[in-house]
Write a protein that holds these residues in place. Structure first.
Motif, PDB file in Angstrom:
ATOM      1  N   LYS A   1       0.843  -1.199   0.000  1.00 56.12           N
ATOM      2  CA  LYS A   1       0.000   0.000   0.000  1.00 56.12           C
ATOM      3  C   LYS A   1       0.872   1.242   0.000  1.00 56.12           C
ATOM      4  O   LYS A   1       2.009   1.215   0.482  1.00 56.12           O
ATOM      5  CB  LYS A   1      -0.903   0.012   1.231  1.00 56.12           C
ATOM      6  N   GLY A  37       0.350   5.820   0.045  1.00 56.70           N
ATOM      7  CA  GLY A  37      -0.558   6.953   0.112  1.00 56.70           C
ATOM      8  C   GLY A  37       0.200   8.256   0.019  1.00 56.70           C
ATOM      9  O   GLY A  37       1.419   8.295   0.203  1.00 56.70           O
ATOM     10  N   ASP A  88      -4.892   6.755  -1.136  1.00 58.25           N
ATOM     11  CA  ASP A  88      -4.490   5.515  -0.479  1.00 58.25           C
ATOM     12  C   ASP A  88      -4.718   4.435  -1.535  1.00 58.25           C
ATOM     13  O   ASP A  88      -5.826   4.336  -2.080  1.00 58.25           O
ATOM     14  CB  ASP A  88      -5.355   5.277   0.766  1.00 58.25           C
ATOM     15  N   LYS A  89      -3.671   3.683  -1.861  1.00 53.63           N
ATOM     16  CA  LYS A  89      -3.806   2.721  -2.960  1.00 53.63           C
ATOM     17  C   LYS A  89      -2.984   1.465  -2.700  1.00 53.63           C
ATOM     18  O   LYS A  89      -2.019   1.466  -1.944  1.00 53.63           O
ATOM     19  CB  LYS A  89      -3.363   3.346  -4.286  1.00 53.63           C
TER      20      LYS A  89
END
Length: 112
Positions: free
Chosen positions: A43, A45, A104-105
């Motif tokens: 993740k 962000g 956020d990915k």
């Protein structure tokens, strides 16, 4: 095998971005995300702002939250994507991310 890539006239007619485009798949089904293994990806962000980005490898990402306007270098093209979108950036693409809402990915880089 014939190729026009060694012809400078043909290369000059290519768009400045080299024909590279950002692909956005809006709200893919959960089955597609499971198939790709999205939730096992790292993740990342960032807060709102403008960020120059160059992709040295193909990146696939899934946005959990946020909104981005990506301005492709050398082009008037702007691609918008946000929460719920699956986005693919080709290797070699340069763009500026105008992050409108904090991102956020999940993301994955492909070496090929």
């Amino acid at each position: 095998m014939a190729s026009s890539s060694n012809n400078p006239d043909v290369m000059d007619t290519d768009p400045p971005s080299g024909g590279l485009t950002i692909t956005v798949e809006r709200n893919p089904p959960e089955s597609r995300l499971l198939q790709l293994g999205v939730k096992s990806w790292p993740k990342w962000g960032c807060p709102p702002g403008k960020f120059p980005v160059k992709f040295d490898a193909r990146e696939t990402c899934y946005l959990l939250k946020g909104k981005v306007r990506a301005h492709i270098k050398g082009s008037s093209e702007c691609v918008e994507f946000g929460a719920g979108d699956l986005v693919v950036f080709p290797k070699g693409l340069s763009c500026t991310w105008d992050v409108v809402a904090a991102v956020d990915k999940y993301y994955k880089f492909d070496s090929s």
